[in-house]
Design an enzyme around this catalytic site. Structure first.
Site, PDB file in Angstrom:
ATOM      1  N   THR A  79       0.842  -1.207   0.000  1.00 20.19           N
ATOM      2  CA  THR A  79       0.000   0.000   0.000  1.00 20.19           C
ATOM      3  C   THR A  79       0.868   1.245   0.000  1.00 20.19           C
ATOM      4  OG1 THR A  79      -1.960  -0.997   0.996  1.00 20.19           O
ATOM      5  CG2 THR A  79      -1.635   1.354   1.384  1.00 20.19           C
ATOM      6  N   ASN A 158      -5.800  -9.174  -7.558  1.00 20.06           N
ATOM      7  CA  ASN A 158      -5.922  -9.845  -6.262  1.00 20.06           C
ATOM      8  C   ASN A 158      -7.235 -10.601  -6.086  1.00 20.06           C
ATOM      9  OD1 ASN A 158      -6.730  -7.018  -6.338  1.00 20.06           O
ATOM     10  ND2 ASN A 158      -7.393  -7.331  -4.244  1.00 20.06           N
ATOM     11  N   GLN A 186       0.671  -9.538  -5.710  1.00 23.62           N
ATOM     12  CA  GLN A 186       0.139 -10.900  -5.844  1.00 23.62           C
ATOM     13  C   GLN A 186       0.977 -11.787  -6.757  1.00 23.62           C
ATOM     14  OE1 GLN A 186      -2.038 -12.354  -4.123  1.00 23.62           O
ATOM     15  NE2 GLN A 186      -3.315 -10.751  -3.261  1.00 23.62           N
ATOM     16  N   SER A 206       5.170  -6.777  -1.617  1.00 26.97           N
ATOM     17  CA  SER A 206       4.731  -6.951  -0.239  1.00 26.97           C
ATOM     18  C   SER A 206       5.366  -8.224   0.312  1.00 26.97           C
ATOM     19  CB  SER A 206       3.206  -7.077  -0.227  1.00 26.97           C
ATOM     20  OG  SER A 206       2.770  -7.483   1.044  1.00 26.97           O
ATOM     21  N   HIS A 208       4.217  -9.993   3.111  1.00 26.75           N
ATOM     22  CA  HIS A 208       3.329 -10.960   3.772  1.00 26.75           C
ATOM     23  C   HIS A 208       2.515 -11.815   2.797  1.00 26.75           C
ATOM     24  CE1 HIS A 208      -0.758  -9.108   3.482  1.00 26.75           C
ATOM     25  NE2 HIS A 208      -0.049  -8.039   3.242  1.00 26.75           N
ATOM     26  N   THR A 246      13.069   5.250  10.564  1.00 24.38           N
ATOM     27  CA  THR A 246      14.020   4.217  10.973  1.00 24.38           C
ATOM     28  C   THR A 246      13.626   2.883  10.364  1.00 24.38           C
ATOM     29  OG1 THR A 246      14.514   5.352  13.023  1.00 24.38           O
ATOM     30  CG2 THR A 246      14.956   2.982  12.974  1.00 24.38           C
ATOM     31  N   CYS A 339     -18.116  -7.609   2.740  1.00 22.09           N
ATOM     32  CA  CYS A 339     -19.407  -7.904   3.347  1.00 22.09           C
ATOM     33  C   CYS A 339     -19.281  -8.114   4.839  1.00 22.09           C
ATOM     34  CB  CYS A 339     -19.951  -9.162   2.699  1.00 22.09           C
ATOM     35  SG  CYS A 339     -21.385  -9.815   3.508  1.00 22.09           S
TER      36      CYS A 339
END
Lengths: 414, 135
Positions: A79, A158, A186, A206, A208, A246, A339
């Protein structure tokens, strides 16, 4: 822990567990016995050790996409990388123009950054993909204007797993000297990314999504020819002044380690994931009224998005994600809507592919990972089949349509 | 782990094991009704089997969310054995209270009330009840 064994996790596109080897590597950079010093501390050996670890990790991340280490900028995740790429490039090249091109199916981090720029006076064109989720390179070329400075299009979607033709986009943008940003959150670790060949100028990554920790990511910023960005985070001038703050050594070490593993395992991982995903797809598509969202061929190995006709999406999600009357087994999957019980907001990605609100809501995204086993795929498919059939039997729309026309035709009506 | 932060236990139990789900063939002693909530796309069908003024049995189908399924299940359970006049008096507030619906799911109680009344309106002499109810 007993609850975990009752759950089949098929939401690896949302996040992955951190690889145990990565956890172990990270632990060496936190406590008093480890390398906890600030990597920016140039005055002592502990600081140098931390800086060395950061640079080793930078090289590992760069290697995954065949880039040069000095072209990688650490961020807090994809992001932030998207924000830095889009806002940073727009501000930096505003003297050249103020038009940006992206797509309606991009991640919110891209779309919201573009919205922000619109409020600041930039013009943004939002491309609508075809029904298969693909952006036609000709469509991109047609959208470019004399003052277009930036194009932002993702590698793998994604929600649908559709793979865009980034090479073709890059040929178009490079010819016109337009910056191309690609969100590869992705695709990294699932598809081989050869940055010099891919031709993107900015690439968001990313940790994760590839068995690294949350809270860390990176932005590839091309050096030759050099892409200039305005910093979006100001402070101590870290990361060549592009991103102050940092550096979180342990997170960065984790991302480096995860990227190294992802690179080593890429071929094996993606083959396995593709086989498992196809197995799930075949099992579920054997039912009537199940539609695959997005192109059937140009797809990432790990994601499949399916629409189940003739039932309500919230009920399906509830039935699958909680123990049922027959089975303690739960599935962890994503729905086609943001949702909650409170709000139903059908996925804008599936809407852009031409699905109705009801169809988008009755859609599920399954994403397999390294730990997924064939036996889990079979159990998950069976659990979905049982829930879909139960809810359809309750639906007056489905039963009426199938009584009149048979189940295949019922799909079209319900 | 508690089953849910979204659904009450009663809603969840009805959803897991709905009572009286199904469809009957049309017959002289059966009345049928339907109701929709266009906003959510839910559709409920309810059928009542009558003997004189009494509802002997009831069944329902619903294309809708967890709470809508629970509402159909609860209402068909509640009306079984009651007089048609008693059934006319059942309203959404009672359904809502009985199931402890979440505030944003109150429309499901209305959906079930509408479906029930649509079926009741097919009963002989129901015009009278209907007009009394609506003042």
């Amino acid at each position: 822990m007993s609850e975990r064994s009752d759950c089949i996790y098929l939401d690896h596109a949302a996040t992955t567990p951190v690889d145990p080897a990565v956890v172990q590597a990270m632990c060496g950079y936190l406590g008093a016995e480890g390398v906890f010093a600030n990597p920016a501390s140039a005055t002592h050996a502990d600081g140098w050790a931390a800086a060395d670890a950061v640079e080793r990790a930078r090289a590992q991340v760069a290697a995954l996409i065949n880039a040069r280490p000095q072209e990688m900028v650490w961020t807090s995740g994809a992001t932030e990388a998207d924000n830095l790429a889009i806002k940073g490039a727009a501000e930096s090249y505003c003297g050249r123009g103020c038009h940006i091109v992206t797509a309606r199916t991009e991640h919110k981090a891209v779309l919201d950054s573009c919205r922000r720029l619109e409020r600041a006076g930039y013009r943004v064109t939002y491309l609508t993909p075809g029904r298969e989720g693909l952006i036609d390179p000709a469509q991109l070329a047609a959208a470019l204007e004399a003052d277009t400075i930036l194009v932002s299009l993702m590698h793998v979607n994604n929600e649908t797993g559709v793979v865009q033709d980034i090479d073709a986009f890059a040929r178009i943008t490079r010819e016109r000297g337009i910056i191309l940003h690609v969100d590869a959150a992705q695709s990294a670790g699932k598809l081989a990314i050869d940055t010099p060949r891919l031709g993107a100028d900015l690439i968001s990554l990313s940790a994760h999504k590839l068995y690294g920790p949350k809270g860390v990511g990176a932005l590839y910023v091309r050096h030759r020819p050099r892409v200039r960005l305005s910093a979006q985070m100001h402070g101590g001038g870290h990361e060549q002044g592009l991103r102050s703050g940092t550096l979180p050594t342990h997170q960065i070490v984790g991302m480096g380690h995860a990227c190294r593993l992802a690179g080593e395992r890429l071929a094996e991982d993606s083959d396995r994931m593709a086989r498992l995903r196809r197995r799930l797809e075949e099992r579920l598509c054997a039912m009537p009224g199940v539609l695959v969202n997005g192109d059937r061929e140009r797809r990432a190995p790990h994601i499949v998005s399916l629409t189940f006709q003739g039932l309500d999406g919230e009920a399906l999600m509830a039935a699958l994600t909680r123990p049922s009357a027959r089975s303690a087994l739960r599935l962890a999957v994503s729905s086609g809507s943001a949702c909650t019980a409170a709000s139903r907001e059908p996925s804008y990605v599936l809407r852009a592919l031409g699905r109705s609100d009801a169809e988008a809501e009755a859609s599920l995204r399954f994403s397999v990972g390294r730990s997924t086993r064939a036996q889990e795929i079979d159990a998950a498919a069976e659990r979905v089949r049982e829930s879909v059939e139960r809810l359809r039997a309750l639906s007056p729309r489905w039963t009426r349509a199938s009584a009149q026309h048979g189940q295949g035709a019922a799909a079209a009506e319900a | 782990m508690s089953v849910d932060r979204h659904y009450s236990d009663r809603v969840w139990q009805h959803f897991l094991r709905p009572c009286n789900a199904g469809v009957w063939q049309d017959a002289a002693d059966i009345v049928s009704g339907e109701a929709e909530t266009p906003a959510s796309g839910a559709l409920m069908r309810m059928q009542l089997r009558l003997r004189g003024n009494r509802i002997e049995d009831a069944c329902f189908q619903v294309h809708g969310c967890v709470s809508a399924i629970a509402a159909g299940s609860w209402v068909t359970q509640w009306v079984r054995g009651r007089l048609v006049s008693e059934a006319w008096a059942l309203d959404a507030a009672q359904i809502d209270t009985a199931l402890a619906l979440a505030p944003e799911k109150r429309f499901c109680a209305l959906l079930a009330e509408d479906a029930l009344r649509s079926a009741l309106a097919q009963c002989a002499g129901s015009a009278l009840h209907s007009s009394m109810l609506n003042g």
